[in-house]
Design a protein around this motif. Sequence first.
Motif, PDB file in Angstrom:
ATOM      1  N   LYS A 805      17.623  62.208  22.776  1.00 38.27           N
ATOM      2  CA  LYS A 805      16.416  61.838  22.013  1.00 38.27           C
ATOM      3  C   LYS A 805      15.783  60.586  22.620  1.00 38.27           C
ATOM      4  O   LYS A 805      14.571  60.506  22.797  1.00 38.27           O
ATOM      5  CB  LYS A 805      16.778  61.582  20.553  1.00 38.27           C
ATOM      6  CG  LYS A 805      17.180  62.826  19.804  1.00 38.27           C
ATOM      7  CD  LYS A 805      17.533  62.455  18.360  1.00 38.27           C
ATOM      8  CE  LYS A 805      18.003  63.688  17.595  1.00 38.27           C
ATOM      9  NZ  LYS A 805      18.377  63.321  16.208  1.00 38.27           N
ATOM     10  N   LYS A 808      14.303  61.335  26.173  1.00 35.49           N
ATOM     11  CA  LYS A 808      13.062  62.110  26.142  1.00 35.49           C
ATOM     12  C   LYS A 808      11.864  61.230  25.845  1.00 35.49           C
ATOM     13  O   LYS A 808      10.766  61.439  26.374  1.00 35.49           O
ATOM     14  CB  LYS A 808      13.156  63.213  25.083  1.00 35.49           C
ATOM     15  CG  LYS A 808      13.997  64.401  25.508  1.00 35.49           C
ATOM     16  CD  LYS A 808      14.026  65.455  24.404  1.00 35.49           C
ATOM     17  CE  LYS A 808      14.829  66.679  24.841  1.00 35.49           C
ATOM     18  NZ  LYS A 808      14.856  67.732  23.767  1.00 35.49           N
ATOM     19  N   GLY A 809      12.077  60.257  24.975  1.00 33.86           N
ATOM     20  CA  GLY A 809      10.979  59.359  24.640  1.00 33.86           C
ATOM     21  C   GLY A 809      10.659  58.392  25.778  1.00 33.86           C
ATOM     22  O   GLY A 809       9.495  58.058  26.005  1.00 33.86           O
ATOM     23  N   ARG A 810      11.636  57.936  26.510  1.00 36.87           N
ATOM     24  CA  ARG A 810      11.420  56.910  27.537  1.00 36.87           C
ATOM     25  C   ARG A 810      11.097  57.529  28.885  1.00 36.87           C
ATOM     26  O   ARG A 810      10.403  56.920  29.695  1.00 36.87           O
ATOM     27  CB  ARG A 810      12.666  56.038  27.655  1.00 36.87           C
ATOM     28  CG  ARG A 810      12.927  55.250  26.368  1.00 36.87           C
ATOM     29  CD  ARG A 810      14.227  54.466  26.457  1.00 36.87           C
ATOM     30  NE  ARG A 810      14.205  53.489  27.532  1.00 36.87           N
ATOM     31  CZ  ARG A 810      15.240  52.746  27.911  1.00 36.87           C
ATOM     32  NH1 ARG A 810      16.397  52.908  27.281  1.00 36.87           N
ATOM     33  NH2 ARG A 810      15.127  51.883  28.901  1.00 36.87           N
ATOM     34  N   TYR A 811      11.647  58.716  29.156  1.00 35.98           N
ATOM     35  CA  TYR A 811      11.438  59.334  30.460  1.00 35.98           C
ATOM     36  C   TYR A 811      10.881  60.749  30.244  1.00 35.98           C
ATOM     37  O   TYR A 811      11.567  61.756  30.416  1.00 35.98           O
ATOM     38  CB  TYR A 811      12.758  59.391  31.237  1.00 35.98           C
ATOM     39  CG  TYR A 811      13.373  58.015  31.465  1.00 35.98           C
ATOM     40  CD1 TYR A 811      12.924  57.195  32.487  1.00 35.98           C
ATOM     41  CD2 TYR A 811      14.419  57.567  30.652  1.00 35.98           C
ATOM     42  CE1 TYR A 811      13.493  55.940  32.687  1.00 35.98           C
ATOM     43  CE2 TYR A 811      14.988  56.325  30.850  1.00 35.98           C
ATOM     44  CZ  TYR A 811      14.522  55.508  31.866  1.00 35.98           C
ATOM     45  OH  TYR A 811      15.072  54.270  32.067  1.00 35.98           O
ATOM     46  N   GLN A 812       9.620  60.813  29.842  1.00 38.63           N
ATOM     47  CA  GLN A 812       9.009  62.087  29.446  1.00 38.63           C
ATOM     48  C   GLN A 812       8.781  63.032  30.622  1.00 38.63           C
ATOM     49  O   GLN A 812       8.665  64.236  30.454  1.00 38.63           O
ATOM     50  CB  GLN A 812       7.666  61.820  28.738  1.00 38.63           C
ATOM     51  CG  GLN A 812       7.840  61.002  27.473  1.00 38.63           C
ATOM     52  CD  GLN A 812       6.511  60.699  26.789  1.00 38.63           C
ATOM     53  OE1 GLN A 812       5.451  61.178  27.213  1.00 38.63           O
ATOM     54  NE2 GLN A 812       6.554  59.893  25.727  1.00 38.63           N
ATOM     55  N   LYS A 813       8.688  62.463  31.809  1.00 43.09           N
ATOM     56  CA  LYS A 813       8.429  63.302  32.980  1.00 43.09           C
ATOM     57  C   LYS A 813       9.696  64.000  33.483  1.00 43.09           C
ATOM     58  O   LYS A 813       9.626  64.816  34.387  1.00 43.09           O
ATOM     59  CB  LYS A 813       7.853  62.450  34.115  1.00 43.09           C
ATOM     60  CG  LYS A 813       6.501  61.847  33.762  1.00 43.09           C
ATOM     61  CD  LYS A 813       5.996  61.007  34.932  1.00 43.09           C
ATOM     62  CE  LYS A 813       4.631  60.406  34.612  1.00 43.09           C
ATOM     63  NZ  LYS A 813       4.101  59.612  35.745  1.00 43.09           N
ATOM     64  N   TRP A 816      15.104  67.212  30.134  1.00 44.00           N
ATOM     65  CA  TRP A 816      16.208  66.906  29.228  1.00 44.00           C
ATOM     66  C   TRP A 816      16.519  68.146  28.388  1.00 44.00           C
ATOM     67  O   TRP A 816      15.986  68.356  27.319  1.00 44.00           O
ATOM     68  CB  TRP A 816      15.862  65.718  28.310  1.00 44.00           C
ATOM     69  CG  TRP A 816      15.471  64.475  29.089  1.00 44.00           C
ATOM     70  CD1 TRP A 816      14.253  63.917  29.169  1.00 44.00           C
ATOM     71  CD2 TRP A 816      16.345  63.713  29.900  1.00 44.00           C
ATOM     72  NE1 TRP A 816      14.271  62.830  29.977  1.00 44.00           N
ATOM     73  CE2 TRP A 816      15.578  62.664  30.450  1.00 44.00           C
ATOM     74  CE3 TRP A 816      17.692  63.780  30.242  1.00 44.00           C
ATOM     75  CZ2 TRP A 816      16.093  61.730  31.312  1.00 44.00           C
ATOM     76  CZ3 TRP A 816      18.201  62.840  31.079  1.00 44.00           C
ATOM     77  CH2 TRP A 816      17.420  61.811  31.620  1.00 44.00           C
ATOM     78  N   THR A 829      11.921  64.794  38.877  1.00 40.65           N
ATOM     79  CA  THR A 829      11.173  64.991  37.632  1.00 40.65           C
ATOM     80  C   THR A 829      10.919  66.478  37.419  1.00 40.65           C
ATOM     81  O   THR A 829      11.310  67.330  38.240  1.00 40.65           O
ATOM     82  CB  THR A 829       9.825  64.257  37.714  1.00 40.65           C
ATOM     83  OG1 THR A 829       9.072  64.819  38.814  1.00 40.65           O
ATOM     84  CG2 THR A 829      10.037  62.765  37.968  1.00 40.65           C
TER      85      THR A 829
END
Length: 839
Positions: A805, A808-813, A816, A829
Motif C-alpha cells: 500500500k 503504490k502511493g510513493r512509487y506509482q510508476k 506492485w 518501471t
Amino acid sequence: MTRLPIDPLLPELCQALSLHSRCVLQASPGAGKTTRVPPALLQQPWLNGQKILMLEPRRIAARSAARFMARERAEKPGETIGYRSRLDTRVGPNTRIEVVTEGILTRMLQTDPALEGVGCVIFDEFHERNLQADLGLALLLQSQQLLREDLRILIMSATLEQQPLLDLLGQETPVVRSAGRSFPVLTHHLEGSPAPFDPERVAAVIELALKNDSASLLCFLPGSGEIHRTLQALKNRPLPETLELMPLYGGLSPQQQDRAISASAAGLRKVVLATAIAETSLTIDGISTVVDCGLMRLPRFDPRSGMTRLETQVVSAASAEQRRGRAGRQGPGHCYRLWSEERPLIAQSPPEMLHADLAPLVLELAQWGCSADELEWLDPPPPIHLEQARALLLQLGALDSTGTITAAGKQLSQLGTHPRLGTLMLQAKRLGLGMLGCQIAALLSERDPLSSRHQGADLRDRLLQLQHSRKDPLLQRIRDSARRWSQLLKIAPQPIDNEAIDQAGLLLAFAFPDRIGQRRGEIDTPNDSRSTSRQYLLRNGKGAEFRDYDRLCESPYLVCAELDGHARSARIFLAAPVELTQLTQQFETQLEHRDQIGWDTATHSVRGHRQCWLGALRLQQRPISALSEQQCSAGLIDGIRQQGLDCLPWNDASRSLQQRLALLRRLDTRQPWPDLSDPTLLDTLPQWLAPYLTGCKRLAQLKQLNLTEILSSNLSWEQQQQLERHLPLTIKVPSGSNIRIDYSDPQRPVLAVRLQELFGWQQSPALLDGQLPLTLQLLSPAQRPIQITQDLASFWETTYAEVCKDLKGRYQKHYWPDNPREAVATRGTKKWMERQQNV
C-alpha cells in the motif's frame, strides 16, 4: 728523639716479621708507625741488606715521611732514605728505604715480578683502600706465593676491619696493635647540615674558632674549588694581620704544599684550607684547631655512561675521626663540626675498587698476564666495571679481541698514566704533534686553568693560554709536567702554533674515542643554520649537551674531554672540535659501512643509502641509484607494514573474498581453509605479496595489483570451486540480476536487493548447502531499506500487503502486484516492462 706510642711495640713487630712473611700493624693516629717502623726494620737479619718499600697514598705524605725520617738520621732525602713519585724522586745508590706512591709499586712489579733487592713492602694507611694499593697487594701476594716466599708484607692501618684482611692474608697472620698519641680534643657540633656547601658559613666558623684559640687552624673542605671560595670569603672578613691563609690540595706544587704543612714564622699563625689530603700521614706544625665542613669529594665511575664524575658526599665516621685527631697531635685542641651531633654517618667510605674506572687496572692485569679472577682481592673488582674497561681498551687498541695486551698496550703500560692519556701522547708523536699531545695530557691531568662556566669549554683556549701566560703557577706546573712526558717519550722540543693547536680535537679523539660527538641533526639538516643545536650524540650512544650557548655549538663534530657523567645527557665542560675528514681518515679501520634500504615516508617509495658509521654516529650517507628487485620488494614490504594494509588496492571483490574465507574457516572445519585476515596478511607479506612486486618501488605502483587474484592464489583450484559453491560472491535473483552478497558481517551474510526483483521467489535462499540462511535487505525502487528478513515466505504472507500500500502511493510508476509469489520480477518501471514485452 721523642718517644712515641709505637716504640715499645717495635721489638714485637720485628719478631712477628722474623717468623711470618705477612703481618698487620693496627695503630691509632699519632702512634708514629709511618716514621718509626721502616727504620726499625733496617737491621733485621731477614732483611739481609735488601731495601724496604713503603707505600703512601699521596705524594705529599710520601715526601713528608721520607724527609722526616732522613732528618732523624741527620741526612737528606736520597741518602739512606728517599722517596719516589711520578713527578718527584729523591733516591740514591745507598738508599735502603724508599717511600713511594702506590702506583710506583705496580710499575716496579711489572718490570721485575720478583722484586729482586726488596726484602719488605709496607702498605701505610691501607684503610684508605685506594685502587692502586688494592692492585699492588693482589699482585704482590701472587708474586710472594710463586716467586718470593722470603718477601715480607706489612700492612699498617688505623681503622681497617681486621677479619676481612685476615681472610685474605691467612688466619695465622700476626696482628700487632698500638695505641696512638693524641691530646684531648674538645668537639663542638654546630646546628645544620654539611650540604649544601656554604663558604660564608665556613668562614664564619673559622673566624669564631680563631677568636677562641691563639694557635693555627686546619679546615677540611671537599675540593680546590671550595678552598678558593672559602679563601675569598675569609679575605672579606676582619682577620688579624698576623694570619696566613694557605691552601693545601693535590694540584699545588710541592713547594706550596711544603709551605702549608711547615711551621709558621715567629709571630704568625696560619689557616690551612685542605682537602682530605691532610687527613692521614701528615702532622701540620702548630695546628690545634680543626674545622670540618663534613664533606669529601670522591670519583665515581658510572658504567652506564662510561664516565667518571666527582661526587661530593658527607664524610664517613672514620674520616671524621681522622680529621678530629689532627687537632690533638701536638697538644690539646678543638674540633668544630658543621653538623649536629645526632646526624648519623656511615662507618667507612667504600673502597675505591668498587666505584672506580678500571681501565688502568685491566691494562695492568693484561700486562701482568692474568685475569682479575686469578688474583686474590680484599674486594674483587665489579664485573660490569671490568667489562666496560675491556671495551675501552679494545677501542684504544691496547687489547686485542681475546683480551691480550697489544704492542700499543705495552707502550701504554710503560707510561704509568691513564690509558686514554697515554694513547693521546703516542698518537700525537706518530703525527708529529708530540709536544702538543704532552701538553694536552698534562692539562687534562690538572684542574682546569679556566672556568668553563665563564670562559667556554674549548680546550684550544687553554692551550693558547699555556703558550703565552708565564706567571700563573698552575700553568707553569702543567708545562713542567708536559716537558717530563716529552722527555720520557723522547720528543724533541717544538714550537706550538695556532695551526697545531687546531689539531687538539683529533688528538682528543684518540684518547676519548667513545666521546666523539656529532651535533644532533647534522646529517639530516647539515646546512640549516637557523638553529644551532647544543645537543650532541656521542659515539657510545649516550647524549651530551652544552647547558648554555658555547662557541663550540657551531662545530658539527667535537670530542668531549670532560663531562659530568649524567647518564641521560651529560653536560660538556671541556671539548675541542674535530673535522669529519679527520675522523674518516684516522679511524678508517673502525668505520662500518652499511647499505640502508628501506621505506621513505616522505616520497612513499623505496630508497637506498650507503652509510658510514662510527659507533652510534652516522658520519656520511649517499643515495644508491640502482636497487635490486629483492631490495625493492623488501623495502615495499616495510613500507606497507608502516602504512598498513589499507594502502593496498582493495575493492569489493577482494574484501569479499577475505570475508568469505573468514566465514568459511569458522563454519567449515572439515578442511584447513587459509587465514587471510588482516593481522595474518600483515605478518606474512613476504610470502604472499612479494612475488607480485616485481618492478615496483613506489606506493603508487601498487595500484596495478589485482588483489583478488593475488589472494585467490592462496587457495587451490578445488578450494576456489568449493568457495564459490558454498559462499558465492553473487546470487542470481528472479529478475535476472546477479546481486553481490555482503559478507562484512561475519554472523550473517546480507543480500541487499530491490523488492521488485524478488517477485516469484517463494522463500529465502540459504548458503553453505542450506546451513546458513541469507539475510535479505529489501529495498525500495530508490534503494532505500524497507524490510530485513530471513523468511521471505512469511514476509509475503504477513507483511507485504501493508508494505505494498505504501509503495503504490510513493512509487506509482512501478509495478506492485497483489500476489508477489505469482508475479514476474522486474528491474524497471511499468513502461519499461511494456517496452520489454514489445521487444
